[in-house]
Each structure stands twice: as structure tokens, then as C-alpha cells.
Design an enzyme around this catalytic site. Structure first.
Site, PDB file in Angstrom:
ATOM      1  N   PRO A 157       0.837  -1.208   0.000  1.00 49.19           N
ATOM      2  CA  PRO A 157       0.000   0.000   0.000  1.00 49.19           C
ATOM      3  C   PRO A 157       0.875   1.263   0.000  1.00 49.19           C
ATOM      4  CG  PRO A 157      -0.522  -1.444   1.872  1.00 49.19           C
ATOM      5  CD  PRO A 157       0.718  -1.987   1.217  1.00 49.19           C
ATOM      6  N   GLU A 158       0.674   2.090  -0.985  1.00 50.29           N
ATOM      7  CA  GLU A 158       1.404   3.353  -1.082  1.00 50.29           C
ATOM      8  C   GLU A 158       0.472   4.480  -0.635  1.00 50.29           C
ATOM      9  OE1 GLU A 158       4.492   3.780  -1.864  1.00 50.29           O
ATOM     10  OE2 GLU A 158       5.122   1.916  -2.819  1.00 50.29           O
TER      11      GLU A 158
END
Ligand SMILES: [Zn+2]
Length: 293
Positions: A2-3
Site C-alpha cells: 500500500p502506497e
């Protein structure tokens, strides 16, 4: 992984289900993720007054009532974590490690509207930590973070000033969370391509004008990803959807050896620090080349 865009999308997905509601209880199924989970019993009954984001940290603001300090639950999704909004009777899956139980709307007559905000994290690099007081940013994990890339403090001038005399590669410079948070490998690679800057150029050699363009490109690629994430918001509710790790149209990231979509030159791979990086030798020539797109 997850960015920043996925975390922001998670924030937007969770927010309407928790803000203004009561944190009835928390349940911990795995005592330790990256660090031991911190969810003191004193939080039970708190009002959730907001869900914020700082870098890739989600912050659940908690109002514990007049006689107590406020506090914040700090959640990080690590390498593989996701948060889902679920009905209270949803069976647990493997790797479901922690959950908040939030009440239905304040005026609701039906307890069935309670919801779970459940954290699933197969690799357990995420965290759930607690910071008391009104300002979560004093927490050691948050205190030294750089500016938000979508905030007002981030600009070409900011990057230019902080980069003078710095010898590290510009790609590592913009990925340094003490400078600016949330510019992951994909977004660094893509924004450098769009700005025509070679990722290996020393940060101190990049011109003011090139940083001006680069800062706009960074904002652009992140905003595009968040916009795409908006289409996945419904997936945060219910157990069958997959939380979005967004597929984007990419110019360079993961495309080593393929032809550049702008000039057809074969894209080149290079290791910078411990990260692989792909760039176009023709479009990304210098520190201040005319941007290819
Ligand atoms: Zn090219």
C-alpha cells in the site's frame, strides 16, 4: 505494497463509517505486528472525531470525554495490510489481526448497525499504536516526517533548497520520507520520467526549474492514483471486494527492456541504493532536460 494513494483511499473509504461514532471496543487477535499492538481499554467508549492521514499512517482521532486526554490510534498497513468495513458477524479470515467495533449512528435504534473496521495483514509489517494527547504528531514515528506531497509546503523551491550540495541520487532524495512523505518507488520513477530527469543524477545537480516541474509531476501521479482509487471505494465495505492496489498506466516502472512509449528507445534498468529503477536513456538525459511529455 500500500502506497500513499492506497492509504488515502482507505482513509476515505473508512471515514464515513467511523467519524462521529463510538469506539465500542477493540479486539486484538495477534498481540504483535511490527510492534506490539497498543489499544488500551481506556479507549472503549471514545468518540471517533476524525480519520486523518500523515504520510502512510492512518490516524483515528479519539475523544475520551471531559476528564481524559484525547488520543490517537496510529495504524500503518505495512507491506500487505488492508482495512475493511464489515458487518459485526463477519467470520474472521486468516491474517485478520485486529479490529475496531464502532457503534451505529448515534440516533440509531438498531445495534445491528454496528460495524467492524478490521485489519488484515499477512506479512505483519503493519502496526497499531497509541498516542495520547491532542497532537499525534509528537509520536516518534511521525515527529520527523517531511512535508506532504499534496500539501502547500511541498514545491519545486522546497526541493531545490533542501537538495543543494546533496550528492545522493535524485530518486533517493525524493523517496526520503524526511524530505517528503509517500513518494514510493512507482511514483518516483514515473514522475522522474515525466520530468525528463535521470534518476541517478545527484540531487544537488538538478536545477530549480527541473525541480519545479518534478514537484508538479509528483503531485500529478499521486493525484491520478488517488482518483483511480476512488473507483474502488465501494470495495471497502463487505468481505468479497479486494481493496485497491491500483493498476496504473506506467511509462517506466516495471518495464525494463521494453520500448519507451514516447521515443521507442529500450528502457534501461539500474540499481540505485537497494532499489531497481527503470528509465529511458533518451527522454531522461540530464538534470534539466526538456520533459518528454
Ligand atoms: Zn523515451
Amino acid at each position: 505494497m500500500p502506497e500513499l494513494p492506497e492509504v488515502e483511499t482507505t482513509r476515505r473509504g473508512v471515514e464515513p463509517w467511523v467519524v462521529g461514532r463510538t469506539l465500542k471496543t477493540t479486539r486484538t487477535y495477534q498481540s504483535s505486528l511490527r510492534w506490539p499492538i497498543e489499544a488500551p481499554k481506556a479507549l472503549h467508549g471514545a468518540n471517533i472525531n476524525g480519520v486523518y492521514r500523515r504520510g502512510k499512517y492512518l490516524l483515528f482521532g479519539l475523544d475520551l470525554g471531559d476528564d481524559h486526554d484525547n488520543g490517537t490510534l496510529i495504524v500503518h498497513l505495512g507491506m500487505s495490510g488492508s482495512l475493511r468495513v464489515l458487518a459485526v458477524d463477519t467470520p474472521r479470515l486468516k491474517h485478520d489481526h485486529f479490529e475496531l467495533v464502532v457503534s451505529g449512528p448515534r440516533k440509531s435504534k438498531s445495534a445491528q448497525e454496528d460495524k467492524l473496521i478490521r485489519l488484515n495483514d499477512p506479512r505483519r509489517f503493519g502496526c497499531v499504536l497509541y498516542q495520547s494527547g491532542n497532537d499525534p504528531k509528537v509520536h516518534p514515528l511521525l515527529a520527523h516526517l517531511g512535508v506532504e506531497p499534496l500539501g502547500n509546503e511541498f514545491s519545486g523551491e522546497y526541493l531545490f533548497q533542501l537538495s543543494r550540495r546533496r550528492k545522493l541520487a535524485v530518486k533517493n532524495f525524493i523517496m526520503d520520507s524526511k524530505i517528503v512523505v509517500g513518494v514510493g518507488n512507482i511514483y518516483a520513477a514515473e514522475s522522474l520520467f515525466q520530468a525528463g530527469i535521470r534518476p541517478t543524477v545527484p540531487a544537488g545537480k538538478v536545477t530549480r526549474q527541473a525541480y519545479e516541474d518534478l514537484s508538479q509531476r509528483i503531485r500529478g501521479v499521486l493525484a491520478d492514483a488517488i482518483r483511480q482509487g476512488g473507483t474502488t471505494l465501494r470495495d471497502f465495505v463487505g468481505s468479497d471486494g479486494k481493496p485497491g492496489y491500483f493498476k496504473q498506466s506506467l511509462y517506466v516502472y516495471g518495464r525494463e527492456g521494453e520500448p519507451c512509449q514516447v521515443c521507442a528507445t529500450r528502457l534501461k534498468g539500474v540499481n540505485i541504493g537497494n532499489r531497481s529503477s527503470v528509465y529511458c536513456p533518451t527522454c531522461q538525459r540530464h538534470s534539466s532536460f526538456q520533459p518528454p511529455i
